[in-house]
Design a protein around this motif. Structure first.
Motif, PDB file in Angstrom:
ATOM      1  N   ALA A 300       0.837  -1.194   0.000  1.00 17.35           N
ATOM      2  CA  ALA A 300       0.000   0.000   0.000  1.00 17.35           C
ATOM      3  C   ALA A 300       0.877   1.251   0.000  1.00 17.35           C
ATOM      4  CB  ALA A 300      -0.901   0.014   1.229  1.00 17.35           C
ATOM      5  N   PRO A 301       0.442   2.340  -0.640  1.00 20.46           N
ATOM      6  CA  PRO A 301       1.269   3.548  -0.734  1.00 20.46           C
ATOM      7  C   PRO A 301       1.743   4.074   0.618  1.00 20.46           C
ATOM      8  CG  PRO A 301      -0.634   3.732  -2.171  1.00 20.46           C
ATOM      9  CD  PRO A 301      -0.835   2.487  -1.366  1.00 20.46           C
ATOM     10  N   GLU A 302       0.893   3.993   1.622  1.00 21.42           N
ATOM     11  CA  GLU A 302       1.283   4.518   2.936  1.00 21.42           C
ATOM     12  C   GLU A 302       2.305   3.634   3.643  1.00 21.42           C
ATOM     13  OE1 GLU A 302      -2.585   2.171   3.441  1.00 21.42           O
ATOM     14  OE2 GLU A 302      -1.727   3.617   2.008  1.00 21.42           O
ATOM     15  N   LYS A 303       2.546   2.434   3.113  1.00 24.67           N
ATOM     16  CA  LYS A 303       3.530   1.522   3.704  1.00 24.67           C
ATOM     17  C   LYS A 303       4.824   1.460   2.898  1.00 24.67           C
ATOM     18  CE  LYS A 303       2.471  -0.940   6.733  1.00 24.67           C
ATOM     19  NZ  LYS A 303       2.574  -0.740   8.207  1.00 24.67           N
ATOM     20  N   LEU A 304       4.900   2.235   1.805  1.00 31.40           N
ATOM     21  CA  LEU A 304       6.054   2.151   0.917  1.00 31.40           C
ATOM     22  C   LEU A 304       6.926   3.400   1.034  1.00 31.40           C
ATOM     23  CD1 LEU A 304       7.271   0.262  -1.278  1.00 31.40           C
ATOM     24  CD2 LEU A 304       6.165   1.729  -2.971  1.00 31.40           C
ATOM     25  N   PHE A 305       8.236   3.186   1.195  1.00 40.39           N
ATOM     26  CA  PHE A 305       9.204   4.265   1.353  1.00 40.39           C
ATOM     27  C   PHE A 305      10.308   4.077   0.299  1.00 40.39           C
ATOM     28  CE2 PHE A 305       6.985   3.904   5.264  1.00 40.39           C
ATOM     29  CZ  PHE A 305       7.063   5.131   5.923  1.00 40.39           C
ATOM     30  N   PRO A 306      10.326   4.867  -0.765  1.00 41.10           N
ATOM     31  CA  PRO A 306      11.399   4.745  -1.764  1.00 41.10           C
ATOM     32  C   PRO A 306      12.763   5.058  -1.140  1.00 41.10           C
ATOM     33  CG  PRO A 306       9.525   5.963  -2.648  1.00 41.10           C
ATOM     34  CD  PRO A 306       9.291   5.833  -1.174  1.00 41.10           C
ATOM     35  N   CYS A 307      13.745   4.230  -1.475  1.00 41.97           N
ATOM     36  CA  CYS A 307      15.034   4.264  -0.774  1.00 41.97           C
ATOM     37  C   CYS A 307      16.144   3.908  -1.762  1.00 41.97           C
ATOM     38  CB  CYS A 307      14.970   3.253   0.379  1.00 41.97           C
ATOM     39  SG  CYS A 307      16.345   3.289   1.535  1.00 41.97           S
ATOM     40  N   THR A 308      17.365   3.873  -1.284  1.00 43.80           N
ATOM     41  CA  THR A 308      18.499   3.379  -2.057  1.00 43.80           C
ATOM     42  C   THR A 308      18.681   1.891  -1.777  1.00 43.80           C
ATOM     43  OG1 THR A 308      20.018   4.005  -0.286  1.00 43.80           O
ATOM     44  CG2 THR A 308      19.651   5.615  -2.028  1.00 43.80           C
ATOM     45  N   ASN A 309      19.306   1.175  -2.705  1.00 43.98           N
ATOM     46  CA  ASN A 309      19.526  -0.261  -2.510  1.00 43.98           C
ATOM     47  C   ASN A 309      20.373  -0.549  -1.285  1.00 43.98           C
ATOM     48  OD1 ASN A 309      18.032  -1.200  -4.657  1.00 43.98           O
ATOM     49  ND2 ASN A 309      19.802  -1.662  -5.965  1.00 43.98           N
ATOM     50  N   CYS A 310      21.406   0.253  -1.094  1.00 44.52           N
ATOM     51  CA  CYS A 310      22.371   0.004  -0.030  1.00 44.52           C
ATOM     52  C   CYS A 310      23.057   1.331   0.282  1.00 44.52           C
ATOM     53  CB  CYS A 310      23.387  -1.055  -0.472  1.00 44.52           C
ATOM     54  SG  CYS A 310      24.577  -1.567   0.810  1.00 44.52           S
ATOM     55  N   GLY A 311      24.101   1.276   1.099  1.00 49.53           N
ATOM     56  CA  GLY A 311      24.883   2.468   1.380  1.00 49.53           C
ATOM     57  C   GLY A 311      25.641   2.942   0.149  1.00 49.53           C
ATOM     58  N   MET A 312      25.989   4.238   0.162  1.00 54.54           N
ATOM     59  CA  MET A 312      26.633   4.852  -0.996  1.00 54.54           C
ATOM     60  C   MET A 312      28.055   5.317  -0.686  1.00 54.54           C
ATOM     61  SD  MET A 312      23.280   7.043  -2.220  1.00 54.54           S
ATOM     62  CE  MET A 312      23.446   6.992  -4.017  1.00 54.54           C
ATOM     63  N   ALA A 313      28.624   4.851   0.420  1.00 56.39           N
ATOM     64  CA  ALA A 313      29.935   5.331   0.863  1.00 56.39           C
ATOM     65  C   ALA A 313      31.028   5.258  -0.206  1.00 56.39           C
ATOM     66  CB  ALA A 313      30.379   4.577   2.116  1.00 56.39           C
ATOM     67  N   PRO A 314      31.112   4.183  -1.024  1.00 53.53           N
ATOM     68  CA  PRO A 314      32.223   4.108  -1.989  1.00 53.53           C
ATOM     69  C   PRO A 314      31.977   4.884  -3.277  1.00 53.53           C
ATOM     70  CG  PRO A 314      31.338   1.915  -1.432  1.00 53.53           C
ATOM     71  CD  PRO A 314      30.354   2.923  -0.983  1.00 53.53           C
ATOM     72  N   MET A 315      30.864   5.587  -3.386  1.00 54.74           N
ATOM     73  CA  MET A 315      30.512   6.236  -4.644  1.00 54.74           C
ATOM     74  C   MET A 315      31.116   7.636  -4.752  1.00 54.74           C
ATOM     75  SD  MET A 315      26.546   5.214  -5.355  1.00 54.74           S
ATOM     76  CE  MET A 315      26.789   5.591  -7.102  1.00 54.74           C
ATOM     77  N   ASN A 316      31.153   8.153  -5.965  1.00 50.30           N
ATOM     78  CA  ASN A 316      31.472   9.556  -6.195  1.00 50.30           C
ATOM     79  C   ASN A 316      30.358  10.414  -5.600  1.00 50.30           C
ATOM     80  OD1 ASN A 316      30.747  11.991  -8.103  1.00 50.30           O
ATOM     81  ND2 ASN A 316      32.957  11.664  -8.320  1.00 50.30           N
ATOM     82  N   GLY A 317      30.733  11.457  -4.878  1.00 54.12           N
ATOM     83  CA  GLY A 317      29.748  12.262  -4.178  1.00 54.12           C
ATOM     84  C   GLY A 317      28.744  12.934  -5.087  1.00 54.12           C
ATOM     85  N   ASP A 318      29.207  13.517  -6.186  1.00 52.31           N
ATOM     86  CA  ASP A 318      28.302  14.206  -7.099  1.00 52.31           C
ATOM     87  C   ASP A 318      27.270  13.238  -7.686  1.00 52.31           C
ATOM     88  OD1 ASP A 318      29.604  16.598  -6.653  1.00 52.31           O
ATOM     89  OD2 ASP A 318      30.856  16.452  -8.456  1.00 52.31           O
ATOM     90  N   ILE A 319      27.729  12.049  -8.024  1.00 50.51           N
ATOM     91  CA  ILE A 319      26.819  11.046  -8.581  1.00 50.51           C
ATOM     92  C   ILE A 319      25.813  10.599  -7.529  1.00 50.51           C
ATOM     93  CG2 ILE A 319      26.693   8.681  -9.455  1.00 50.51           C
ATOM     94  CD1 ILE A 319      29.343   9.224 -10.902  1.00 50.51           C
ATOM     95  N   ALA A 320      26.296  10.363  -6.314  1.00 52.31           N
ATOM     96  CA  ALA A 320      25.408   9.889  -5.245  1.00 52.31           C
ATOM     97  C   ALA A 320      24.276  10.877  -4.987  1.00 52.31           C
ATOM     98  CB  ALA A 320      26.209   9.645  -3.971  1.00 52.31           C
ATOM     99  N   TYR A 321      24.616  12.152  -4.862  1.00 49.75           N
ATOM    100  CA  TYR A 321      23.572  13.131  -4.553  1.00 49.75           C
ATOM    101  C   TYR A 321      22.667  13.398  -5.756  1.00 49.75           C
ATOM    102  CZ  TYR A 321      25.455  13.844   0.085  1.00 49.75           C
ATOM    103  OH  TYR A 321      25.849  13.645   1.390  1.00 49.75           O
ATOM    104  N   ALA A 322      23.171  13.224  -6.974  1.00 47.95           N
ATOM    105  CA  ALA A 322      22.307  13.307  -8.151  1.00 47.95           C
ATOM    106  C   ALA A 322      21.298  12.158  -8.143  1.00 47.95           C
ATOM    107  CB  ALA A 322      23.142  13.276  -9.426  1.00 47.95           C
ATOM    108  N   LYS A 323      21.734  10.989  -7.716  1.00 48.37           N
ATOM    109  CA  LYS A 323      20.830   9.858  -7.598  1.00 48.37           C
ATOM    110  C   LYS A 323      19.752  10.128  -6.542  1.00 48.37           C
ATOM    111  CE  LYS A 323      23.808   6.018  -9.127  1.00 48.37           C
ATOM    112  NZ  LYS A 323      22.910   5.028  -9.720  1.00 48.37           N
ATOM    113  N   LEU A 324      20.127  10.774  -5.434  1.00 49.72           N
ATOM    114  CA  LEU A 324      19.137  11.077  -4.399  1.00 49.72           C
ATOM    115  C   LEU A 324      18.110  12.081  -4.911  1.00 49.72           C
ATOM    116  CD1 LEU A 324      21.229  11.267  -1.096  1.00 49.72           C
ATOM    117  CD2 LEU A 324      20.113   9.301  -2.183  1.00 49.72           C
TER     118      LEU A 324
END
Length: 340
Positions: A300-324
């Motif tokens: 149900a929509p009220e039970k769903l929270f769009p998120c990232t698959n996992c942590g983003m620590a090893p990623m390029n910062g600009d790319i990570a925040y563009a994904k967010l």
């Protein structure tokens, strides 16, 4: 509804730690390091707000690693006694400290960054801690002997920490358990009992994050061996559904997880991973929306929270925040559809 959030870690600023790698050493020396960690925490919160996320986190900016950052303020662990051991059923090797005595907290571990994050946002705040089974799988043991006994020892100190974080104004305490996609039978045997002990007495929202790991080569290579369907969740989701945990964070985007498995989480909030952390390709809002729509067939929509698959620590910062930013925009598209 469809409130967006992160799984946990975010890239650290280049002035704080070496970029795009796990276990990155700090660039800032003591005594300036403590303040630098808080500055990075506040920056991560503000960048999540700028990206449009609804529920923000500390981004794990004050930790070298999501597990070892918590271990740093515990008694019973010898950080000078290092062991090279296989992590996640020998998927990759890591140099880890050793448990040599009874596990106890010396004092608060993450209070300072939780306070900094809470003071600089009015949005709901999530804070992540490593789960008991995953800690056990990321440290050598020369004291307890049985993995389940060690897990419960860590669960007790995690509970102390989680209660303090809640008292500081944290709205969601999440326990990260990637090991639950590796040792599935043990989740029912002792992993869930240890997690229940870790969250005992909490009145804030509680979550467990279970994924297929950071976007590093060892994890990507492992995924390539898993076949056309990744059904690990099929064994653990029924166990979680019977538990008192409120939310489950899982991987979906660009994975081979059959999305219908989330039906096994009936009654729980589902944090569906709509952002791939193993790819530098920034999702479009439309691609994010497509993942959300697929999940809405079972949640149900009220039970769903769009998120990232996992942590983003090893990623390029600009790319990570563009994904967010894409995550937030994709969720907005689906909200508009549901409202219209």
């Amino acid at each position: 509804m469809l409130k967006t959030t992160i799984a946990g870690s975010l890239p650290k600023p280049r002035w704080l730690a070496e970029p795009e790698r796990l276990w990155a050493p700090w660039k800032v020396p003591e005594p300036e390091l403590a303040q630098a960690k808080l500055d990075a925490t506040i920056l991560a919160v503000k960048l999540q707000e700028d990206a449009g996320l609804d529920i923000v986190g500390d981004g794990e900016q004050a930790r070298v690693h999501f597990v070892h950052g918590f271990l740093a303020n515990l008694d019973g662990i010898d950080f000078d006694k290092k062991t090279v051991m296989g992590i996640r059923n020998d998927r990759y090797k890591a140099e880890v400290p050793t448990v040599v005595g009874e596990i106890r907290r010396k004092g608060p571990v993450h209070a300072r960054e939780a306070q900094a994050a809470r003071a600089h946002t009015t949005r709901p705040l999530k804070f992540t801690l490593p789960g008991p089974m995953t800690i056990v799988d990321t440290i050598a043991d020369e004291h307890y002997g049985r993995r389940e006994d060690l897990a419960h020892a860590f669960a007790r100190v995690l509970n102390e920490e989680a209660r303090e974080l809640e008292a500081l104004g944290v709205d969601v305490v999440q326990f990260d358990e990637p090991a639950w996609n590796v040792y599935m039978p043990q989740v029912a045997e002792w992993g869930m009992a240890a997690l229940e002990e870790a969250k005992r007495g909490l009145t804030c929202t509680t979550a467990v994050h279970i994924c297929y790991g950071y976007g590093i080569k060892a994890n990507v290579d492992w995924k390539g061996t898993l076949g056309d369907q990744w059904r690990h969740y099929e064994e653990t989701f029924p166990v979680i559904a019977r538990s008192s945990i409120d939310q489950v964070s899982l991987e979906a985007r660009n994975s081979r997880v059959p999305i219908e498995l989330i039906r096994l989480l009936e009654g729980k909030d589902v944090l569906v991973g709509a952002i791939d952390v193993a790819s530098n390709q920034v999702e479009t809002p439309q691609e994010v929306a497509a993942t959300i729509r697929e999940a809405l067939r079972y949640v149900a929509p009220e039970k769903l929270f769009p998120c990232t698959n996992c942590g983003m620590a090893p990623m390029n910062g600009d790319i990570a925040y563009a994904k967010l930013a894409a995550l937030a925009k994709g969720a907005a598209l689906v909200r508009a559809e549901l409202a219209g």
